[in-house]
Enzyme design. Structure first.
Site, PDB file in Angstrom:
ATOM      1  CG  ASP A 160     -12.579   3.703  -4.297  1.00 29.08           C
ATOM      2  OD1 ASP A 160     -11.490   4.129  -3.865  1.00 29.08           O
ATOM      3  OD2 ASP A 160     -12.976   2.543  -4.087  1.00 29.08           O
TER       4      ASP A 160
ATOM      5  CB  THR B 165      -7.106  -1.602   0.801  1.00 28.79           C
ATOM      6  OG1 THR B 165      -6.892  -1.889  -0.582  1.00 28.79           O
ATOM      7  CG2 THR B 165      -6.114  -2.373   1.646  1.00 28.79           C
TER       8      THR B 165
ATOM      9  N   GLY C 106      -3.696   6.183 -13.227  1.00 31.17           N
ATOM     10  CA  GLY C 106      -4.504   5.952 -12.032  1.00 31.17           C
ATOM     11  C   GLY C 106      -3.954   6.548 -10.752  1.00 31.17           C
TER      12      GLY C 106
ATOM     13  CB  SER D 180      -0.915   0.012   1.225  1.00 32.70           C
ATOM     14  OG  SER D 180      -1.629   1.244   1.298  1.00 32.70           O
TER      15      SER D 180
ATOM     16  CB  ILE E  13      -8.386   2.950 -11.826  1.00 32.93           C
ATOM     17  CG1 ILE E  13      -8.734   1.468 -11.738  1.00 32.93           C
ATOM     18  CG2 ILE E  13      -9.530   3.745 -12.429  1.00 32.93           C
ATOM     19  CD1 ILE E  13      -9.872   1.188 -10.758  1.00 32.93           C
TER      20      ILE E  13
ATOM     21  CE1 TYR F  73      -0.721   2.281  -6.686  1.00 33.95           C
ATOM     22  CE2 TYR F  73      -3.074   2.508  -7.085  1.00 33.95           C
ATOM     23  CZ  TYR F  73      -2.026   2.122  -6.272  1.00 33.95           C
ATOM     24  OH  TYR F  73      -2.295   1.576  -5.037  1.00 33.95           O
TER      25      TYR F  73
ATOM     26  CE  LYS G 161     -11.390  -0.408  -1.412  1.00 29.08           C
ATOM     27  NZ  LYS G 161     -11.294   0.286  -2.722  1.00 29.08           N
TER      28      LYS G 161
ATOM     29  N   GLY H 124     -16.269  -3.436  -7.537  1.00 26.95           N
ATOM     30  CA  GLY H 124     -16.582  -2.341  -6.628  1.00 26.95           C
ATOM     31  C   GLY H 124     -16.092  -0.995  -7.109  1.00 26.95           C
ATOM     32  CB  ALA H 125     -12.900   0.157  -8.599  1.00 28.23           C
TER      33      ALA H 125
END
Length: 293
Positions: free
Chosen positions: A118, A78, A257, A31, A234, A236, A82, A145-146
């Site tokens: 988000d 995360t 992203g 993370s 999204i 990265y 979630k 979900g995103a």
């Protein structure tokens, strides 16, 4: 505030009265959230700390309870927690209710409040690129979900038409049903129809893990997309995914992203530490330096 370098992270000496927050996930070592929040804490001179906590499966609820008892202000959530975080919330905000997932928790008077930032992070990143979704046709790859948070936010931004393309048609249809209940103009389309959908698409968004450093990449022909169209990923890690490299080669606008990650972190920081931080070039450069080359 004395600054000490430790194991590649910049940590601050604390007074014992520090405001505390965390990120909970499994795994969580990858993370970038600690780097973002520690940067802001030092920039603002705040006596606070932000701690990564690896918490698996059924231990999530116990971990949140512990954080509350230990005096933490809240935490980020995360993968894979979630949806569990949403169910745990006493007071989910509207974005969390629409997404059915929470990535930000804060504690007030013994109650667990939750938000999903988000969509906020995505739209701030999109607007920073100069793209206005109002009235535009947008294709979203993925139905997780995103994707749900992003589609809801695009609906708020008055997108003209949103097309969901997913490997599993049933999941795409379920996302469309959920979004349509909130008045978001979207529809599902099969992968076999993607080339036809692209010919009048103003923005293509990848919300799946495809293209990450350890994942298989999309093989898409973007030539049908009109001049002036944009492609957003999204993902990265890497910043320039194979999809974005293809888009750049076609002369299309590319939106990585990382901006979404940075912007989605800001509301949580404001909740826990009492000030709304700024997403600056300095922060972006700081985080980019931590990404795999």
């Amino acid at each position: 505030m004395t600054v000490i370098a430790k194991s590649g992270w910049v940590m601050a000496a604390r007074t014992g009265r520090a405001a505390l927050a965390a990120v909970i996930g499994h795994p969580v070592a990858h993370s970038l959230s600690p780097a973002i929040h520690e940067y802001w804490l030092q920039e603002r001179g705040i006596d606070g700390a932000y701690i990564p906590l690896a918490v698996a499966g059924d231990d999530f609820t116990k971990a949140v309870s512990f954080l509350m008892r230990a005096g933490f202000r809240g935490c980020n959530v995360t993968i894979p927690h979630k949806e569990t975080a949403f169910r745990l919330c006493d007071v989910p905000d509207e974005a969390a209710q629409r997404a059915g997932a929470v990535n930000t928790l804060w504690f007030e008077a013994g109650r667990v409040h939750g938000a999903n930032t988000d969509g906020y992070g995505f739209i701030r990143n999109l607007s920073g690129s100069g793209f206005d979704p109002a009235g535009k046709k947008i294709i979203v790859l993925g139905a997780g979900g995103a994707a749900r948070a992003i589609v809801m936010t695009l609906g708020d931004a008055k997108a003209g038409a949103i097309v969901i393309v997913n490997r599993t048609g049933e999941k795409a249809a379920a996302l469309v049903d959920a979004c349509c209940r909130y008045g978001v103009p979207c529809q599902a389309s099969g992968q076999g129809m993607l080339a036809r959908e692209l010919d009048d698409c103003h923005l293509l968004i990848n919300t799946t893990p495809c293209g990450m450093a350890d994942r298989e990449a999309f093989e898409l022909d973007l030539s049908p997309m009109p001049d002036g169209a944009a492609v957003c990923d999204i993902v990265y890690t890497p910043l320039m995914t194979p999809l974005l490299r293809e888009a750049k080669g076609r002369g299309l606008t590319v939106i990585d992203g990382l901006g979404m990650l940075l912007h989605q972190a800001a509301p949580g920081f404001a909740r826990w530490f009492g000030v709304m931080p700024e997403v600056t070039p300095g922060l972006r450069n700081h985080v980019v330096a931590l990404l795999p080359s």
